[in-house]
Design an enzyme around this catalytic site. Structure first.
Site, PDB file in Angstrom:
ATOM      1  N   ASP A  39       0.856  -1.191   0.000  1.00 10.06           N
ATOM      2  CA  ASP A  39       0.000   0.000   0.000  1.00 10.06           C
ATOM      3  C   ASP A  39       0.893   1.242   0.000  1.00 10.06           C
ATOM      4  OD1 ASP A  39      -3.067   0.713   0.516  1.00 10.06           O
ATOM      5  OD2 ASP A  39      -1.796   2.200   1.525  1.00 10.06           O
ATOM      6  N   ASN A  65      -2.468  13.031  -4.336  1.00  8.92           N
ATOM      7  CA  ASN A  65      -3.561  13.455  -5.223  1.00  8.92           C
ATOM      8  C   ASN A  65      -4.049  14.863  -4.871  1.00  8.92           C
ATOM      9  OD1 ASN A  65      -3.716  11.228  -6.910  1.00  8.92           O
ATOM     10  ND2 ASN A  65      -5.100  10.109  -5.547  1.00  8.92           N
ATOM     11  N   ASP A  89      -1.701   9.339 -10.941  1.00  5.29           N
ATOM     12  CA  ASP A  89      -1.700   8.230 -11.903  1.00  5.29           C
ATOM     13  C   ASP A  89      -0.279   7.915 -12.368  1.00  5.29           C
ATOM     14  OD1 ASP A  89      -4.406   8.060 -11.675  1.00  5.29           O
ATOM     15  OD2 ASP A  89      -4.849   9.100 -13.561  1.00  5.29           O
ATOM     16  N   GLU A 100      -4.530   2.464  -4.399  1.00  3.73           N
ATOM     17  CA  GLU A 100      -3.071   2.447  -4.267  1.00  3.73           C
ATOM     18  C   GLU A 100      -2.567   1.139  -3.687  1.00  3.73           C
ATOM     19  OE1 GLU A 100      -4.731   4.568  -0.580  1.00  3.73           O
ATOM     20  OE2 GLU A 100      -5.237   4.305  -2.693  1.00  3.73           O
TER      21      GLU A 100
END
Length: 566
Positions: A426, A434, A443, A469
């Site tokens: 993770d 973000n 991305d 993620e």
């Protein structure tokens, strides 16, 4: 056929000998002492009768056929007899006899069901040629030709080469169509291959090339076998044409009519095969009518099928047009001694070779088109399967693809008793990335990490993005402890360069590890790895935790633990 017409002038040297008033005849008993040639009283101007069970004498003068001063070769086209002798009477009164009999033609046989007699004395003019035939099956079917001796060899070579080429094409077509029938499981190709093989056998026997292998078939046996095979070939051709068309493409009664006429041709061919006397002349018109009726019925089937959109019907119509026309022509027109003496049979043989070539080409073209369509469908299916099992953003496996690959690896580990290790990965504080740099930058980070994780994809390890993620690696039979492998993964991801997307900000990951052996429960393994991942997050992130070192979870009031995100 084009080659045949180009070479047609070579056949012009041959002179047909019509069985008219210029050919005189006599009949004498076969048994008992043979009559001397000088004692035979020939009659001219009428047809012989009652000759089938006796000895038939025929006499002709070469000078009446424009062959003065030349020693011609006599070619006889009729092999249903017991014995045939030819006497060459020279101008000086000497006589030379040459003879063949059923089962032994010696070196007198020639391609195209012909028997050749050439006078040995080429200098002395011939006064007359006399034929003595024992138990001739049919006088009207007898064909005679006179060819200058120097041209007979050329004609034989040309006819032999063309027949050999046609037989080679037929044999290749038979093998090719039968192999296609086996590969595609199409009945009409099997019937087509059987038809080509039958026509090949017919051509080999009719042309007398078969005498090279079985000289004892010479004469009546070969003629009867040729008749039987020709009748059988028409039935096989009918089966090929009708079985190629789906039942809905042509009316049932029309199909039944074509099949019935094909069977009728074969049934009528049986007495024609066995006949030795006048019966053969009586059966011939009935057989011709059945053949023409069959051709019309099959043609109607193909035309109706083509008009209703059948690709097979269009291919068959193009392929059968030439042999149908040739066969119909042989039934309507007496081709006699044309085509180097091969007559109707050589025309049918050439047309059959054309038909075999065309159908083989059409079948190959259709098969190639089917293969192309199949390959395109398989490629599309493979693309769809890949899209269904791979993450469109990172191009590595998605959850569905991971589960399928993981199940296969777990099964392999169970068979080899290898260990199984699951790493749940993770990205730390991905939401902040973000929020600060935008989802496009996020991305790019995901793709960079996925590309680095993909380096460990192998037959013993599968990599996937499970969602958001979160990533996963499942490996079997590792030669080092799973914690060491997880640390290598953590360090490699921490070393990734993300400056193009988020500047100098460092991106780290947390990893939860679970391990099992032999018959591993993948769902249980996932829960343990998830518990270890949660512990790594709670413990400060950017670290690896093994499920064995993490205490069992304590149930909370609502029965769920808090989510370990970020």
């Amino acid at each position: 056929m084009l080659l045949g017409w180009m070479l047609a002038p070579w056949a012009a040297f041959a002179v047909p000998v019509p069985l008219d008033s210029r050919v005189c005849h006599a009949v004498s008993p076969v048994e008992g002492p043979g009559a001397a040639l000088s004692a035979i009283r020939f009659r001219c101007g009428e047809k012989p009768v009652g000759y089938q069970a006796t000895r038939l004498w025929l006499q002709l003068a070469p000078q009446r056929y424009g062959l003065r001063g030349e020693a011609p070769t006599l070619l006889v086209h009729q092999t249903r007899f017991d014995r045939l002798a030819v006497a060459f009477r020279y101008a000086d009164g000497s006589i030379e006899w040459q003879e063949v009999r059923g089962g032994d033609f010696g070196d007198h046989w020639r391609p195209g069901a012909q028997i050749s007699f050439t006078p040995r004395d080429q200098k002395t003019p011939l006064a007359a040629i006399t034929l003595r035939v024992d138990r001739l099956a049919s006088y009207p079917l007898l064909r005679l030709r006179l060819v200058p001796a120097g041209e007979a060899g050329i004609e034989t070579a040309v006819l032999g080469a063309l027949i050999g080429a046609a037989l080679t094409l037929l044999l290749a077509g038979a093998a090719y169509n039968l192999s296609l029938a086996i590969g595609t499981r199409r009945a009409y190709l099997a019937w087509q291959g059987a038809w080509a093989a039958t026509v090949f056998l017919w051509g080999a026997i009719w042309s007398q090339f078969g005498l090279l292998l079985v000289p004892g078939m010479a004469g009546t046996t070969a003629a009867q076998a040729s008749t039987a095979l020709s009748a059988l070939s028409i039935l096989l051709a009918t089966l090929s044409a009708t079985s190629a068309l789906e039942k809905g493409r042509i009316p049932g009664p029309l199909r039944a009519t074509a099949l019935a006429l094909g069977i009728a041709v074969t049934m009528i061919g049986i007495p024609a095969t066995l006949a030795r006397g006048p019966l053969i002349e009586s059966v011939a018109p009935l057989l011709a009518a059945a053949v023409l009726g069959n051709l019309v019925a099959v043609l109607a089937c193909l035309v109706v099928g083509a008009r209703r959109g059948s690709v097979e019907a269009r291919d068959l119509l193009a392929a059968w047009s030439v042999p149908m026309a040739a066969l119909a022509l042989t039934q309507l027109v007496n081709l006699g001694t044309l085509f180097w003496g091969g007559g109707a049979q050589i025309l049918v043989l050439f047309a059959s070779a054309w038909q075999t070539l065309w159908l083989s080409f059409a079948a190959s073209r259709r098969l190639a088109r089917m293969r192309t369509e199949r390959d395109l469908a398989l490629a599309a299916e493979a693309r769809a399967s890949r899209l269904a099992e791979h993450d469109p953003l990172t191009a590595i496996r998605n959850r569905r693809g991971f589960l399928e690959a993981a199940d296969a690896l777990v099964a392999t580990a169970a068979r080899s008793q290898a260990s199984v290790a699951l790493l749940l990965v993770d990205i730390d504080r991905f939401k902040a990335i973000n929020d600060e740099h935008g989802h496009d930058a996020g991305d790019i980070v995901l793709c960079t990490i996925a590309a680095r994780l993909a380096h460990w994809e192998s037959p013993h390890c599968t990599v996937a993005r499970l969602g958001g993620e979160e990533f996963a690696l499942l490996t079997i039979g590792a030669d080092r402890p799973p914690l060491d492998f997880a640390e290598q993964v953590r360090e490699a991801i921490a070393a990734c360069d993300h400056r193009a997307a988020i500047g100098d900000r460092r991106v780290t990951i947390s990893i939860g590890v679970a391990e099992g052996r032999h018959r591993v429960d993948l769902a249980k393994l996932y829960r343990e790895a998830d518990r270890a991942l949660y512990a790594a997050k709670r413990g400060g992130r950017n670290q690896v935790r093994h499920a064995d070192t993490v205490p069992a979870p304590v149930p909370v009031a609502n029965g769920h633990r808090p989510a370990a995100t970020g």
